[in-house]
Write a protein that holds these residues in place. Sequence first.
Motif, PDB file in Angstrom:
ATOM      1  N   ILE A 111       0.859  -1.181   0.000  1.00  0.00           N
ATOM      2  CA  ILE A 111       0.000   0.000   0.000  1.00  0.00           C
ATOM      3  C   ILE A 111       0.898   1.234   0.000  1.00  0.00           C
ATOM      4  CG2 ILE A 111      -1.805   1.297   1.201  1.00  0.00           C
ATOM      5  CD1 ILE A 111      -2.626  -1.312   2.562  1.00  0.00           C
ATOM      6  N   SER A 112       0.717   2.104  -0.996  1.00  0.00           N
ATOM      7  CA  SER A 112       1.435   3.390  -1.044  1.00  0.00           C
ATOM      8  C   SER A 112       2.944   3.234  -0.866  1.00  0.00           C
ATOM      9  CB  SER A 112       0.881   4.340   0.019  1.00  0.00           C
ATOM     10  OG  SER A 112      -0.492   4.595  -0.196  1.00  0.00           O
ATOM     11  N   ASP A 113       3.533   2.363  -1.668  1.00  0.00           N
ATOM     12  CA  ASP A 113       4.987   2.192  -1.704  1.00  0.00           C
ATOM     13  C   ASP A 113       5.576   1.662  -0.407  1.00  0.00           C
ATOM     14  OD1 ASP A 113       5.188   3.042  -4.358  1.00  0.00           O
ATOM     15  OD2 ASP A 113       5.307   5.143  -3.746  1.00  0.00           O
ATOM     16  N   GLU A 114       4.754   1.006   0.409  1.00  0.00           N
ATOM     17  CA  GLU A 114       5.265   0.295   1.581  1.00  0.00           C
ATOM     18  C   GLU A 114       4.652  -1.097   1.585  1.00  0.00           C
ATOM     19  OE1 GLU A 114       6.376   3.357   5.074  1.00  0.00           O
ATOM     20  OE2 GLU A 114       4.227   3.278   4.626  1.00  0.00           O
ATOM     21  N   ALA A 115       5.449  -2.073   2.018  1.00  0.00           N
ATOM     22  CA  ALA A 115       5.007  -3.460   2.020  1.00  0.00           C
ATOM     23  C   ALA A 115       4.683  -3.911   3.436  1.00  0.00           C
ATOM     24  CB  ALA A 115       6.072  -4.361   1.416  1.00  0.00           C
ATOM     25  N   TYR A 116       3.731  -4.821   3.531  1.00  0.00           N
ATOM     26  CA  TYR A 116       3.283  -5.345   4.819  1.00  0.00           C
ATOM     27  C   TYR A 116       3.369  -6.869   4.789  1.00  0.00           C
ATOM     28  CZ  TYR A 116       1.408  -0.637   5.371  1.00  0.00           C
ATOM     29  OH  TYR A 116       1.276   0.734   5.450  1.00  0.00           O
ATOM     30  N   VAL A 117       3.917  -7.448   5.844  1.00  0.00           N
ATOM     31  CA  VAL A 117       4.037  -8.899   5.945  1.00  0.00           C
ATOM     32  C   VAL A 117       3.376  -9.350   7.243  1.00  0.00           C
ATOM     33  CG1 VAL A 117       5.605 -10.866   6.130  1.00  0.00           C
ATOM     34  CG2 VAL A 117       6.147  -8.977   4.582  1.00  0.00           C
ATOM     35  N   ALA A 118       2.492 -10.342   7.142  1.00  0.00           N
ATOM     36  CA  ALA A 118       1.730 -10.795   8.304  1.00  0.00           C
ATOM     37  C   ALA A 118       1.477 -12.288   8.224  1.00  0.00           C
ATOM     38  CB  ALA A 118       0.397 -10.051   8.389  1.00  0.00           C
ATOM     39  N   THR A 119       0.991 -12.833   9.315  1.00  0.00           N
ATOM     40  CA  THR A 119       0.580 -14.229   9.479  1.00  0.00           C
ATOM     41  C   THR A 119       1.761 -15.182   9.273  1.00  0.00           C
ATOM     42  OG1 THR A 119      -0.172 -14.634   7.187  1.00  0.00           O
ATOM     43  CG2 THR A 119      -1.735 -13.593   8.698  1.00  0.00           C
ATOM     44  N   GLY A 120       1.456 -16.454   9.075  1.00  0.00           N
ATOM     45  CA  GLY A 120       2.492 -17.466   8.907  1.00  0.00           C
ATOM     46  C   GLY A 120       2.677 -18.302  10.158  1.00  0.00           C
ATOM     47  N   ILE A 121       3.629 -19.208  10.068  1.00  0.00           N
ATOM     48  CA  ILE A 121       3.889 -20.146  11.157  1.00  0.00           C
ATOM     49  C   ILE A 121       5.391 -20.285  11.349  1.00  0.00           C
ATOM     50  CG2 ILE A 121       3.915 -22.224   9.709  1.00  0.00           C
ATOM     51  CD1 ILE A 121       2.169 -23.560  11.932  1.00  0.00           C
ATOM     52  N   ASN A 122       5.820 -20.509  12.587  1.00  0.00           N
ATOM     53  CA  ASN A 122       7.232 -20.654  12.918  1.00  0.00           C
ATOM     54  C   ASN A 122       7.401 -21.814  13.879  1.00  0.00           C
ATOM     55  OD1 ASN A 122       9.959 -20.337  13.391  1.00  0.00           O
ATOM     56  ND2 ASN A 122       9.713 -18.600  14.780  1.00  0.00           N
ATOM     57  N   ASN A 123       7.909 -22.934  13.359  1.00  0.00           N
ATOM     58  CA  ASN A 123       8.143 -24.120  14.184  1.00  0.00           C
ATOM     59  C   ASN A 123       6.906 -24.520  14.982  1.00  0.00           C
ATOM     60  OD1 ASN A 123      10.886 -24.465  13.400  1.00  0.00           O
ATOM     61  ND2 ASN A 123      11.479 -22.807  14.788  1.00  0.00           N
ATOM     62  N   GLY A 124       5.767 -24.562  14.299  1.00  0.00           N
ATOM     63  CA  GLY A 124       4.534 -25.015  14.914  1.00  0.00           C
ATOM     64  C   GLY A 124       3.759 -23.951  15.659  1.00  0.00           C
ATOM     65  N   THR A 125       4.297 -22.728  15.737  1.00  0.00           N
ATOM     66  CA  THR A 125       3.619 -21.637  16.432  1.00  0.00           C
ATOM     67  C   THR A 125       3.117 -20.611  15.427  1.00  0.00           C
ATOM     68  OG1 THR A 125       5.017 -21.903  18.396  1.00  0.00           O
ATOM     69  CG2 THR A 125       3.862 -19.804  18.141  1.00  0.00           C
ATOM     70  N   TYR A 126       1.854 -20.233  15.522  1.00  0.00           N
ATOM     71  CA  TYR A 126       1.308 -19.228  14.613  1.00  0.00           C
ATOM     72  C   TYR A 126       1.841 -17.850  14.966  1.00  0.00           C
ATOM     73  CZ  TYR A 126      -1.692 -22.851  12.846  1.00  0.00           C
ATOM     74  OH  TYR A 126      -2.135 -24.017  12.262  1.00  0.00           O
ATOM     75  N   VAL A 127       2.326 -17.142  13.962  1.00  0.00           N
ATOM     76  CA  VAL A 127       2.991 -15.861  14.156  1.00  0.00           C
ATOM     77  C   VAL A 127       1.951 -14.751  14.276  1.00  0.00           C
ATOM     78  CG1 VAL A 127       4.545 -14.199  13.091  1.00  0.00           C
ATOM     79  CG2 VAL A 127       5.044 -16.650  12.931  1.00  0.00           C
ATOM     80  N   SER A 128       2.129 -13.865  15.246  1.00  0.00           N
ATOM     81  CA  SER A 128       1.163 -12.787  15.448  1.00  0.00           C
ATOM     82  C   SER A 128       1.775 -11.402  15.313  1.00  0.00           C
ATOM     83  CB  SER A 128       0.505 -12.906  16.834  1.00  0.00           C
ATOM     84  OG  SER A 128       1.473 -12.799  17.862  1.00  0.00           O
ATOM     85  N   ASP A 129       3.094 -11.311  15.099  1.00  0.00           N
ATOM     86  CA  ASP A 129       3.673  -9.978  14.902  1.00  0.00           C
ATOM     87  C   ASP A 129       3.480  -9.551  13.442  1.00  0.00           C
ATOM     88  OD1 ASP A 129       5.476 -12.001  14.224  1.00  0.00           O
ATOM     89  OD2 ASP A 129       7.241 -10.778  14.633  1.00  0.00           O
ATOM     90  N   PHE A 130       3.420  -8.232  13.224  1.00  0.00           N
ATOM     91  CA  PHE A 130       3.010  -7.656  11.949  1.00  0.00           C
ATOM     92  C   PHE A 130       3.979  -6.526  11.618  1.00  0.00           C
ATOM     93  CE2 PHE A 130      -0.427  -4.759   9.940  1.00  0.00           C
ATOM     94  CZ  PHE A 130      -0.129  -5.221   8.658  1.00  0.00           C
ATOM     95  N   TRP A 131       4.515  -6.526  10.372  1.00  0.00           N
ATOM     96  CA  TRP A 131       5.623  -5.643  10.031  1.00  0.00           C
ATOM     97  C   TRP A 131       5.384  -4.882   8.728  1.00  0.00           C
ATOM     98  CZ3 TRP A 131       9.876  -5.028  13.220  1.00  0.00           C
ATOM     99  CH2 TRP A 131       9.934  -5.902  14.317  1.00  0.00           C
ATOM    100  N   LYS A 132       5.936  -3.676   8.679  1.00  0.00           N
ATOM    101  CA  LYS A 132       5.884  -2.816   7.490  1.00  0.00           C
ATOM    102  C   LYS A 132       7.307  -2.557   7.012  1.00  0.00           C
ATOM    103  CE  LYS A 132       5.054   1.575   8.141  1.00  0.00           C
ATOM    104  NZ  LYS A 132       4.336   2.842   8.414  1.00  0.00           N
ATOM    105  N   TYR A 133       7.498  -2.641   5.683  1.00  0.00           N
ATOM    106  CA  TYR A 133       8.826  -2.445   5.106  1.00  0.00           C
ATOM    107  C   TYR A 133       8.863  -1.189   4.246  1.00  0.00           C
ATOM    108  CZ  TYR A 133      13.068  -3.179   2.379  1.00  0.00           C
ATOM    109  OH  TYR A 133      14.299  -3.013   1.781  1.00  0.00           O
ATOM    110  N   ASN A 134       9.917  -0.384   4.454  1.00  0.00           N
ATOM    111  CA  ASN A 134      10.159   0.811   3.651  1.00  0.00           C
ATOM    112  C   ASN A 134      11.439   0.598   2.855  1.00  0.00           C
ATOM    113  OD1 ASN A 134      11.434   3.567   3.124  1.00  0.00           O
ATOM    114  ND2 ASN A 134       9.397   4.163   3.813  1.00  0.00           N
ATOM    115  N   ALA A 135      11.328   0.638   1.527  1.00  0.00           N
ATOM    116  CA  ALA A 135      12.484   0.345   0.683  1.00  0.00           C
ATOM    117  C   ALA A 135      13.486   1.492   0.643  1.00  0.00           C
ATOM    118  CB  ALA A 135      12.022   0.025  -0.733  1.00  0.00           C
ATOM    119  N   THR A 136      13.030   2.714   0.876  1.00  0.00           N
ATOM    120  CA  THR A 136      13.925   3.865   0.780  1.00  0.00           C
ATOM    121  C   THR A 136      15.072   3.762   1.767  1.00  0.00           C
ATOM    122  OG1 THR A 136      12.094   5.270   0.054  1.00  0.00           O
ATOM    123  CG2 THR A 136      14.072   6.372   0.897  1.00  0.00           C
TER     124      THR A 136
END
Length: 360
Positions: free
Chosen positions: A218-243
């Motif tokens: 969204i608006s030149d920023e990326a968001y990554v969410a959900t997924g699983i890590n060694n059997g545990t569901y991931v709940s942290d949520f991150w935004k990436y800025n390429a600049t």
Amino acid sequence: MILKNFFVHTRSVRFIKIGLVLSIILPLVSCSGDDDDDLVGNWVKLSDFNGVPRTSATGVAVGTLGYMGTGLDSNDDRLTDFWTYDADRDQWSQIADFPGAARTNAVSFAADDKLYVGTGFDGTVKVRLKDFYEYDPSSNAWTQIADLQSDNVNSPDVVGREGAVAFTLNDVGYVGCGTDGDGNILKDFYAYDPSTQAWAEKTAIGGSKRTDAVAFVISDEAYVATGINNGTYVSDFWKYNATDDSWTKLRSITDATDDDFDDDYDDIVRNNGVAFTSGGKGYVATGGKNSSGAVVWEYNPSTDLWVEKTGFEGSSRYNAVAFTINDMGYVTTGQNSSYYFDDIWRFDPNAEQDDDDNGN
């Protein structure tokens, strides 16, 4: 709702009593079971995909066309066919086959009006892959490009992977996370610039490692969410800025505070879901916790808050494909247990739910 093993005695008095009880209970059950009544958003069933039903395919939009291919069919055969979807005509067309090994759980991104597909799992030789290919729509031709790799001479070789995420920022493709051939969950990230035809290592995502996550832009920023890590569901949520090549941690996608806003956020947590964007907001759909799912959530970047939307109106599923065309989200293929899908659905997040256009 189905009432199982309900026994009614034949004597008339008992029958009347039970009938009265049911006449009270059933309306209550009906009302409480229709959770989407107060939610906003409408799913419309479109023309079925022309190819074989499949799961664990990959896809993305390039310009005004959706692209989808590879995956696994109901005979456990991995696939190399690739297709485009024209939303204006609601029509699928087959393009040149993907030239790499047949695979599942690959990623794809669009850059410089071309399609890029790579990584995934080669089930024939049981290898997690790191090769990448470029598709040029103008020539209907694929070209192999450099494997996923780092430009850091001090870094070890980049491992092949499946279940990664990919997104595009400023005509540069980004690939990261996933799981390698030894079962290690990953958090590293790399960027491919078509103008230089080279990969560069980028800052790894903060917080948890993850596989089978989702990403949206969204608006030149990326968001990554959900997924699983060694059997545990991931709940942290991150935004990436390429600049500045930086990640920012956002509010957790679980019930992490004493406030009311996140009381239902645990329903966002999942793996093997999909994501798309519409109207400057992000959407996470399908997938689940070790099961198929249909719950849909909308993310507003201006408030860093999520709102539940009308659930996916097709059969619940995981390992589907999603893309955005003309600011509308589309979801296609995937599986529910041993059933593989070939339908496609469009989501209008601002429309009222209408069961008459969902094909049922």
